[in-house]
Design a protein around this motif. Structure first.
Motif, PDB file in Angstrom:
ATOM      1  N   GLU A 112     -12.618  10.019  11.156  1.00 14.84           N
ATOM      2  CA  GLU A 112     -12.385   9.461   9.822  1.00 14.84           C
ATOM      3  C   GLU A 112     -12.445  10.505   8.718  1.00 14.84           C
ATOM      4  O   GLU A 112     -12.053  10.222   7.581  1.00 14.84           O
ATOM      5  CB  GLU A 112     -13.401   8.355   9.526  1.00 14.84           C
ATOM      6  CG  GLU A 112     -13.338   7.159  10.440  1.00 14.84           C
ATOM      7  CD  GLU A 112     -13.954   7.425  11.812  1.00 14.84           C
ATOM      8  OE1 GLU A 112     -13.644   6.670  12.750  1.00 14.84           O
ATOM      9  OE2 GLU A 112     -14.752   8.398  11.947  1.00 14.84           O
ATOM     10  N   ASN A 139      -8.374   5.453   7.046  1.00 16.65           N
ATOM     11  CA  ASN A 139      -9.644   4.753   6.910  1.00 16.65           C
ATOM     12  C   ASN A 139      -9.725   3.970   5.605  1.00 16.65           C
ATOM     13  O   ASN A 139     -10.509   3.029   5.492  1.00 16.65           O
ATOM     14  CB  ASN A 139     -10.805   5.757   6.983  1.00 16.65           C
ATOM     15  CG  ASN A 139     -12.129   5.100   7.295  1.00 16.65           C
ATOM     16  OD1 ASN A 139     -12.212   4.209   8.143  1.00 16.65           O
ATOM     17  ND2 ASN A 139     -13.170   5.521   6.610  1.00 16.65           N
ATOM     18  N   VAL A 140      -8.897   4.351   4.627  1.00 16.15           N
ATOM     19  CA  VAL A 140      -8.888   3.673   3.331  1.00 16.15           C
ATOM     20  C   VAL A 140      -7.919   2.498   3.316  1.00 16.15           C
ATOM     21  O   VAL A 140      -8.180   1.474   2.681  1.00 16.15           O
ATOM     22  CB  VAL A 140      -8.514   4.673   2.212  1.00 16.15           C
ATOM     23  CG1 VAL A 140      -8.328   3.960   0.879  1.00 16.15           C
ATOM     24  CG2 VAL A 140      -9.583   5.755   2.085  1.00 16.15           C
ATOM     25  N   LEU A 194      -2.810   9.137  -1.434  1.00 16.59           N
ATOM     26  CA  LEU A 194      -3.798   9.614  -0.474  1.00 16.59           C
ATOM     27  C   LEU A 194      -3.274  10.799   0.341  1.00 16.59           C
ATOM     28  O   LEU A 194      -3.987  11.784   0.559  1.00 16.59           O
ATOM     29  CB  LEU A 194      -4.209   8.479   0.463  1.00 16.59           C
ATOM     30  CG  LEU A 194      -5.077   7.374  -0.137  1.00 16.59           C
ATOM     31  CD1 LEU A 194      -5.108   6.156   0.775  1.00 16.59           C
ATOM     32  CD2 LEU A 194      -6.502   7.888  -0.374  1.00 16.59           C
ATOM     33  N   GLU A 241       0.805  -1.215   0.000  1.00 16.22           N
ATOM     34  CA  GLU A 241       0.000   0.000   0.000  1.00 16.22           C
ATOM     35  C   GLU A 241       0.844   1.275   0.000  1.00 16.22           C
ATOM     36  O   GLU A 241       0.306   2.365   0.193  1.00 16.22           O
ATOM     37  CB  GLU A 241      -0.953   0.003   1.200  1.00 16.22           C
ATOM     38  CG  GLU A 241      -2.059  -1.033   1.082  1.00 16.22           C
ATOM     39  CD  GLU A 241      -3.041  -0.959   2.228  1.00 16.22           C
ATOM     40  OE1 GLU A 241      -4.255  -1.009   1.973  1.00 16.22           O
ATOM     41  OE2 GLU A 241      -2.589  -0.858   3.397  1.00 16.22           O
TER      42      GLU A 241
END
Length: 308
Positions: free
Chosen positions: A163, A172-173, A71, A64
């Motif tokens: 969040e 949160n993702v 993000l 990730e």
């Protein structure tokens, strides 16, 4: 242990020489830079030498890493902060298992176990680094209990839950690790820092009441401390029920479902919620079944007969 550290430092040196620069530094040298030599030594002592996913020493190999960069950039978090935070976050994940085991071995008291698990050095430093990105973008803060849909509901009403902050939205993702127990302490440390930023009314939405939840056992006590310093911090409670179509509604004192029902105290809010679940819950309403089952367990635990 020394060989592990030397290997990580060699990796760091090679990456810096390749032009990554200090902002993207990885390995134990980066951990030392953020959290100190003593903490790194403690982290190494916890390792078994057979790590399945030692991403703290190779953070850019985490699956990730790419999404995290995208993000954080979209959230407006500076790259240097984001890179350091990622290093600390993965260090926290890697070391949390040993802390969880220690907590279970040392005490049977749930709150004491939670405190021990939350003593993770990497998570604490991660939260300190990211505190400014817990900014509330709406006039009021929101806390919640009873499923992520409750968080979405609170945000839809104009309040900011954890969040929906910059760093909260990023986390949160991400999955980070399949074992939720390795991530929960990070959220607990983060939520405490979030609550400490309250400066005005805090709206609390409950779809279920759980005395051992983070909301009741950690966030509300933290809010009480904030209130002592700032009388502008008011707690506004909302009992919430999910209708069969999935819509969240709030419960009035005469047990009507409306768009907004506010209470100035926890006890009356909880009483209204529990009584509604006992008297008006439709057994065929699967959307509200988790809250109803939680209420039944609470009643039985307090010495009452189920369904009575």
């Amino acid at each position: 242990m020394r060989e592990t550290q030397r290997a990580a430092e060699r990796q760091t040196t090679a990456q810096d020489a390749a032009g990554r620069g200090p902002a993207c530094r990885t390995g134990l040298a980066a951990l030392q830079q953020r959290a100190g030599n003593a903490a790194v030594t403690h982290w190494l002592q916890r390792q078994t030498g057979d790590l399945k996913e030692p991403y703290a020493t190779r953070p850019t190999e985490h699956p990730e890493w790419g999404p995290y960069q995208e993000l954080t950039e979209a959230a407006g978090i500076p790259q240097s902060q984001a890179d350091a935070a990622w290093q600390l976050l993965l260090g926290g994940v890697d070391s949390q298992g040993a802390l969880n085991a220690e907590a279970l071995a040392k005490t049977n008291v749930r709150q004491e176990q939670r405190d021990l698990r939350a003593s993770n050095t990497w998570y604490q430093e991660f939260v300190r680094l990211m505190t400014e990105h817990l900014e509330i973008r709406t006039p009021t803060m929101a806390l919640w209990s009873g499923g992520i849909e409750t968080s979405d509901y609170a945000y839809g009403k104009g309040h900011t839950p954890l969040e929906r902050t910059r760093i909260g939205g990023v986390l949160n993702v991400l999955k980070l690790h399949p074992d939720w127990k390795l991530k929960t302490p990070m959220w607990n440390v983060l939520s405490k820092a979030f609550v400490a930023r309250a400066t005005g009314p805090v709206h609390i939405f409950m779809r279920a009441y759980a005395p051992e939840s983070v909301l009741i056992s950690q966030e509300i006590p933290q809010l009480r401390l904030v209130q002592e310093l700032n009388p502008d911090v008011k707690l506004v409670w909302h009992p919430v029920y999910t209708t069969p179509d999935g819509r969240l509604r709030e419960i009035t004192a005469d047990y009507q479902l409306v768009d907004n029902a506010e209470y100035g105290g926890r006890d009356i809010c909880v009483s209204v919620l529990i009584q509604y679940l006992r008297k008006f819950h439709d057994e065929s309403n699967a959307k509200a079944t988790p809250a109803h089952e939680n209420m039944e367990k609470l009643i039985v635990a307090n010495g009452h007969k189920e369904g009575a």
